[in-house]
Every structure is written in structure tokens, then in C-alpha cells.
Design a protein around this motif. Structure first.
Motif, PDB file in Angstrom:
ATOM      1  N   ASN A   1       0.851  -1.194   0.000  1.00  0.00           N
ATOM      2  CA  ASN A   1       0.000   0.000   0.000  1.00  0.00           C
ATOM      3  C   ASN A   1       0.885   1.242   0.000  1.00  0.00           C
ATOM      4  OD1 ASN A   1      -1.757   2.254   1.019  1.00  0.00           O
ATOM      5  ND2 ASN A   1      -3.269   0.631   0.871  1.00  0.00           N
ATOM      6  N   ARG A   2       0.740   2.084  -1.018  1.00  0.00           N
ATOM      7  CA  ARG A   2       1.625   3.244  -1.162  1.00  0.00           C
ATOM      8  C   ARG A   2       1.181   4.429  -0.310  1.00  0.00           C
ATOM      9  NH1 ARG A   2       5.245   3.241  -6.163  1.00  0.00           N
ATOM     10  NH2 ARG A   2       5.380   5.442  -5.663  1.00  0.00           N
ATOM     11  N   GLY A   3       0.056   4.277   0.401  1.00  0.00           N
ATOM     12  CA  GLY A   3      -0.322   5.282   1.398  1.00  0.00           C
ATOM     13  C   GLY A   3      -0.887   6.571   0.833  1.00  0.00           C
ATOM     14  N   VAL A   4      -1.364   6.533  -0.397  1.00  0.00           N
ATOM     15  CA  VAL A   4      -1.979   7.739  -0.967  1.00  0.00           C
ATOM     16  C   VAL A   4      -3.221   7.295  -1.734  1.00  0.00           C
ATOM     17  CG1 VAL A   4      -0.383   7.661  -2.944  1.00  0.00           C
ATOM     18  CG2 VAL A   4      -1.555   9.781  -2.445  1.00  0.00           C
ATOM     19  N   THR A   5      -4.244   8.137  -1.711  1.00  0.00           N
ATOM     20  CA  THR A   5      -5.517   7.803  -2.355  1.00  0.00           C
ATOM     21  C   THR A   5      -5.740   8.751  -3.529  1.00  0.00           C
ATOM     22  OG1 THR A   5      -6.412   7.090  -0.230  1.00  0.00           O
ATOM     23  CG2 THR A   5      -8.020   7.620  -1.952  1.00  0.00           C
ATOM     24  N   PHE A   6      -5.742   8.218  -4.724  1.00  0.00           N
ATOM     25  CA  PHE A   6      -5.984   9.065  -5.893  1.00  0.00           C
ATOM     26  C   PHE A   6      -7.432   8.937  -6.328  1.00  0.00           C
ATOM     27  CE2 PHE A   6      -1.343   8.345  -6.391  1.00  0.00           C
ATOM     28  CZ  PHE A   6      -0.977   9.673  -6.179  1.00  0.00           C
ATOM     29  N   ILE A   7      -8.028  10.086  -6.618  1.00  0.00           N
ATOM     30  CA  ILE A   7      -9.444  10.040  -7.004  1.00  0.00           C
ATOM     31  C   ILE A   7      -9.677  10.617  -8.392  1.00  0.00           C
ATOM     32  CG2 ILE A   7     -10.371   9.995  -4.649  1.00  0.00           C
ATOM     33  CD1 ILE A   7     -10.851  13.015  -4.968  1.00  0.00           C
TER      34      ILE A   7
ATOM     35  N   LEU B   1      11.822   5.607  -3.506  1.00  0.00           N
ATOM     36  CA  LEU B   1      10.490   5.755  -4.117  1.00  0.00           C
ATOM     37  C   LEU B   1       9.574   6.565  -3.195  1.00  0.00           C
ATOM     38  CD1 LEU B   1       9.826   2.192  -5.596  1.00  0.00           C
ATOM     39  CD2 LEU B   1      10.072   4.315  -6.879  1.00  0.00           C
ATOM     40  N   LYS B   2       9.710   6.309  -1.902  1.00  0.00           N
ATOM     41  CA  LYS B   2       8.885   7.010  -0.904  1.00  0.00           C
ATOM     42  C   LYS B   2       9.225   8.505  -0.883  1.00  0.00           C
ATOM     43  CE  LYS B   2       7.172   4.921   3.260  1.00  0.00           C
ATOM     44  NZ  LYS B   2       7.561   4.108   4.392  1.00  0.00           N
ATOM     45  N   LYS B   3      10.542   8.784  -0.958  1.00  0.00           N
ATOM     46  CA  LYS B   3      10.950  10.200  -0.936  1.00  0.00           C
ATOM     47  C   LYS B   3      10.483  10.911  -2.204  1.00  0.00           C
ATOM     48  CE  LYS B   3      14.807   9.642   2.174  1.00  0.00           C
ATOM     49  NZ  LYS B   3      16.180   9.135   2.210  1.00  0.00           N
ATOM     50  N   LEU B   4      10.560  10.223  -3.338  1.00  0.00           N
ATOM     51  CA  LEU B   4      10.054  10.830  -4.581  1.00  0.00           C
ATOM     52  C   LEU B   4       8.556  11.106  -4.445  1.00  0.00           C
ATOM     53  CD1 LEU B   4      11.719   8.893  -7.556  1.00  0.00           C
ATOM     54  CD2 LEU B   4      11.784  11.359  -7.172  1.00  0.00           C
TER      55      LEU B   4
ATOM     56  N   ILE C   1       6.117  12.976  -6.870  1.00  0.00           N
ATOM     57  CA  ILE C   1       6.523  12.374  -8.141  1.00  0.00           C
ATOM     58  C   ILE C   1       6.363  10.861  -7.988  1.00  0.00           C
ATOM     59  CG2 ILE C   1       8.468  11.937  -9.713  1.00  0.00           C
ATOM     60  CD1 ILE C   1       9.525  14.716  -8.879  1.00  0.00           C
ATOM     61  N   LEU C   2       5.663  10.243  -8.942  1.00  0.00           N
ATOM     62  CA  LEU C   2       5.378   8.815  -8.826  1.00  0.00           C
ATOM     63  C   LEU C   2       6.239   7.990  -9.776  1.00  0.00           C
ATOM     64  CD1 LEU C   2       1.498   9.168  -8.769  1.00  0.00           C
ATOM     65  CD2 LEU C   2       2.966   8.672  -6.793  1.00  0.00           C
ATOM     66  N   ALA C   3       7.021   7.079  -9.171  1.00  0.00           N
ATOM     67  CA  ALA C   3       7.763   6.084  -9.941  1.00  0.00           C
ATOM     68  C   ALA C   3       7.424   4.736  -9.310  1.00  0.00           C
ATOM     69  CB  ALA C   3       9.256   6.372  -9.864  1.00  0.00           C
ATOM     70  N   ILE C   4       7.900   3.652  -9.920  1.00  0.00           N
ATOM     71  CA  ILE C   4       7.556   2.307  -9.410  1.00  0.00           C
ATOM     72  C   ILE C   4       8.813   1.447  -9.293  1.00  0.00           C
ATOM     73  CG2 ILE C   4       5.141   2.203 -10.146  1.00  0.00           C
ATOM     74  CD1 ILE C   4       6.055   0.907 -12.753  1.00  0.00           C
TER      75      ILE C   4
ATOM     76  N   LYS D   1      14.702  16.603  -8.474  1.00  0.00           N
ATOM     77  CA  LYS D   1      14.277  16.074  -7.164  1.00  0.00           C
ATOM     78  C   LYS D   1      15.102  14.852  -6.795  1.00  0.00           C
ATOM     79  CE  LYS D   1      10.984  18.960  -6.125  1.00  0.00           C
ATOM     80  NZ  LYS D   1      11.271  20.018  -5.172  1.00  0.00           N
ATOM     81  N   LEU D   2      15.378  14.016  -7.804  1.00  0.00           N
ATOM     82  CA  LEU D   2      16.175  12.821  -7.551  1.00  0.00           C
ATOM     83  C   LEU D   2      17.579  13.210  -7.082  1.00  0.00           C
ATOM     84  CD1 LEU D   2      15.631   9.785  -7.814  1.00  0.00           C
ATOM     85  CD2 LEU D   2      16.513   9.869 -10.135  1.00  0.00           C
ATOM     86  N   LYS D   3      18.127  14.240  -7.736  1.00  0.00           N
ATOM     87  CA  LYS D   3      19.452  14.746  -7.356  1.00  0.00           C
ATOM     88  C   LYS D   3      19.442  15.211  -5.911  1.00  0.00           C
ATOM     89  CE  LYS D   3      21.342  16.599 -11.649  1.00  0.00           C
ATOM     90  NZ  LYS D   3      21.240  17.781 -12.516  1.00  0.00           N
TER      91      LYS D   3
END
Ligand SMILES: Cc1ncc(COP(=O)(O)O)c(C=O)c1O
Length: 385
Positions: free
Chosen positions: A18-24, A342-345, A350-353, A379-381
Motif C-alpha cells: 500500500n503506497r499510502g496515498v488515495t488518488f481520485i 520511491l517514498k521520498k520521490l 513524483i510517482l515512480a515504481i 528532485k532525484l538529485k
């Protein structure tokens, strides 16, 4: 407001992280959470929403079909199914003569395996270590990964795993008892591994020499993801059986298994069917999607993909072990704590997998622009420093 995360975790079988975010809501390259926060979607739902969310033309075509006819069993004829089948076969290559429609990537591969066995009368299948073809029992038999397989062993048939991108390994195990070799042109779930550009050309020759069917799984690499409609169109070879899914129907669930004449001849009525396979709604999505994938778009995917890869490669950080990919199928292999990254992004919206154990995977929609890539790389930098 309801706590959707709580409800989802309470009522759904616990098979997903569970990525902990709800997209609607989604729009273009953005997903919006329940509080209206906007997230940059650099993963397009594991490669499905190739034109971003709620693309105008695709939505119009699907909505039109929704109001006309949504589903119709394959034993009846339908205008959208007939037209989508013709269009897909014509776009994929000369050797594909027939398509079997299903509802997911795993189903497309399930059909491919059954068709290979039905055609050859043999049950030995060769697959690749680190490969991914789905998690139904049939496809799990050719999917690598101890953790997915162990609870279900023994799986189906006689499957032999060999190293991807290794011709000698294939030559060693292929023989007259082999029905098929199943392979991804670029390993996706396994960690974005791009083989030598001649690998599949050599594979095709070896399969021909031994009379073995070649199943190419383009579920992740297909539909323009690597800068050509199919990844193997870059090599000039064609498969005996080709599988597609993900973005093929503009976000409507779909799977497609394309076969050549020989395989088509061997398939008899009732061998494999699905109530929803080739439903007019999905077929309208297929037509809308295929009609949007033209040379201009493929050139954009190639160019912006190279830009993304080069920008990622320019990040100076000892945490990055490798950057791999082609077109808009890109992996950043990191030394440690991939999930933390991934969590920090995600914290930066920003969503990556994930892919494999150590790879941050980007599968952005084809509408991605330089400004989105620059933001992601910046952001990654920052995170890595
Ligand atoms: C190469 C490949 N094959 C098969 C599948 C399975 O597709 P689905 O999840 O739609 O069943 C996937 C999914 O990621 C895939 O990447």
C-alpha cells in the motif's frame, strides 16, 4: 471524508503493497489525491495510461462505445471487434494472421502457452531467469522469482529457465522436444535489462533451426513504449506468437495474443475462450489508441526517452549503479534503499515504481515533456545528495 485507505486495507485481500496515498482523479500527466494535491505521474499505472489520464480523443471514443454496446460474446460478430482486429494485425507485421482477445497481460500469455502446446503437441517451454509473464498458474510457470513461485510448486509442465541475452544458454537447452521459447524484448519487472541489439535476431534463427515457436511478450515494451510500435520491429524479426496488453486499449482492461498461420490452423473451436474477450468497449479503446500511435509520436518517445536517460546518467551520485532503458522504459539501479527512494520521490509528489530488487522504474506517459523530466531529475538529485 471517508478514510479510503482504511477501507481498502480492511476489505481487500492483502496482495498489494500500500503506497499510502488515495488518488481520485487523473488529468494528463497528473494524478490528484483526495485533498486536491497534484502528483506527477512518471509511471502511467505500470505502463497503461500511455497518453496520460482521461485523454480527450480516447475518452470520447470509449464513451461513444459505452453508449452503443459494451460487451458481446465472441460467437457474435461486431463492427468494433472486427475493425480493431484488422487494424492491430496490420500494424504489427505480416506474419500475424489472427488475434485472440482477452482482458489482461497474464491472460494473453496464458493463451500463448496453450496455443504453443496445442500446435506442437509438446510441453517443454524455455523461459528466462528474471523474466516476468504474469501470475496466473500457467504464466507463473514461466515467470521467474522464488517468492512468487514457491507456495505453488510444482507448477505446470517442463519449464527450463535460462539467462536472458545469452545465446549459448538457449542453444544448450533447446531441442526437438521444445514447444516454445518465451521472452521479453527488454526485461521489465525484472529490472529493465536491455539485451544486445542482435539477441532476438539470433534467437529467431535458433528457434527456426529447431522448429521451436518463439513467443515474444511485448506487454510492457509494446504500444510505442520503446519508440517503435513493437520493440521487435527495431530488429526486423517477427514472433510466432506475440502478446500485448497494458496500454493497448487506452486504459480499458485488455490482452491480445497474435498468432501466425500455422498456429491459427492448429487452434480448434472451444480450445480457449473468455466471456469478455474482445468486448466492443475495449476494442473501441484499441482503435482509438492505435490511431494515435504514429511516426511523430514514436519519434517523440525516442527523443524524449534519450533525453531522460542522459539526464539521469548525468546525476553524479555514488548511490546510482546504473541507468538502463530504451524510449520511455527506464530503470535507475540504486545501491541501497530503493523503496525509501520511491517514498521520498512520492513525498515530492513524483510517482515512480519498483522493478527487480534495486531499480527505480520510470514508465511515464508519452505526453511527458522536458519540464517534467527536469523536475524529476532535480528532485532525484536533491534526494540523493
Ligand atoms: C512483460 C509482462 N508480461 C506480462 C505481464 C502481466 O500483465 P498483467 O498484469 O496485465 O496480467 C506484465 C505485467 O507487468 C508484463 O510486464
Amino acid at each position: 471524508m471517508k478514510n479510503y485507505q482504511f477501507l481498502q486495507q480492511k476489505y481487500l485481500v492483502n496482495t498489494y503493497v500500500n503506497r499510502g496515498v488515495t488518488f481520485i482523479r487523473g488529468e494528463g500527466i497528473y494524478l490528484y489525491d483526495e485533498f486536491g494535491n497534484k502528483y506527477l505521474d512518471m509511471m502511467s499505472n505500470y505502463g497503461v495510461n500511455i497518453f496520460g489520464h482521461v485523454n480527450k480523443e480516447i475518452t470520447e471514443q470509449i464513451t461513444k462505445q459505452l453508449k452503443t454496446l459494451t460487451t458481446l460474446h465472441g460467437s457474435f460478430n461486431n463492427n468494433k471487434r472486427a475493425e480493431a482486429s484488422e487494424l492491430l494485425i496490420k500494424r504489427c507485421g505480416l506474419s500475424y494472421k489472427f488475434v485472440y482477445w482477452s482482458n489482461s497481460g497474464a491472460e494473453a500469455n496464458e493463451a500463448a502457452l496453450k496455443f504453443a502446446v496445442a500446435t506442437t503437441g509438446k510441453k517443454k517451454i524455455i523461459a528466462c531467469e528474471n523474466g516476468y509473464h504474469g501470475k496466473t498458474l500457467g504464466t507463473l510457470s514461466v515467470t521467474a522469482g522464488e517468492k512468487y513461485r514457491k507456495p505453488f510448486l510444482p507448477l505446470l509442465w517442463n519449464v527450463i529457465f535460462i539467462k536472458h541475452d545469452n545465446i549459448e544458454a538457449l542453444e544448450k537447452v533447446i531441442d526437438k522436444n521444445t514447444a516454445a521459447f518465451i521472452v521479453e524484448p527488454i526485461q521489465g519487472e525484472g529490472g529493465i535489462y536491455v539485451p544486445d541489439k542482435n539477441y532476438l535476431i539470433k534467437v529467431r534463427k535458433i528457434c527456426d533451426k529447431h522448429g521451436v515457436l518463439l513467443i515474444v511478450d511485448e506487454i510492457q515494451t509494446g504500444m510505442g513504449r520503446t519508440g517503435s510500435l513493437l520493440s521487435i520491429q527495431k530488429t526486423g524479426i517477427e514472433a510466432d506468437i506475440l502478446t500485448l496488453g497494458k496500454g493497448l486499449a487506452g486504459g480499458i482492461p485488455v490482452g491480445a495474443t497474435l498468432v501466425n498461420q500455422k498456429i491459427g490452423n492448429a487452434i480448434f473451436k472451444g480450445l480457449h475462450t473468455s466471456t469478455f474477450g474482445g468486448n466492443p468497449l475495449a476494442c473501441a479503446g484499441v482503435m482509438a489508441t492505435l490511431n494515435k500511435i504514429d511516426n511523430k509520436l514514436l519519434k517523440h518517445v525516442t527523443e524524449i526517452g534519450s533525453y531522460f536517460i542522459n539526464e539521469l546518467k548525468s546525476i553524479k551520485s555514488s548511490s546510482i549503479l546504473d541507468v538502463r532503458g530504451q524510449g520511455l522504459m527506464i530503470g535507475v539501479d540504486v545501491k541501497e534503499d530503493r523503496n525509501g527512494l520511491l517514498k521520498k520521490l512520492q513525498g515530492e509528489k513524483i510517482l515512480a515504481i519498483p522493478a527487480g530488487e534495486t531499480v527505480v522504474r520510470f514508465l511515464p506517459p508519452f505526453i511527458v515533456e522536458k519540464k517534467h523530466i527536469d523536475k524529476t531529475v532535480d528532485k532525484l538529485k536533491q534526494i540523493l545528495s
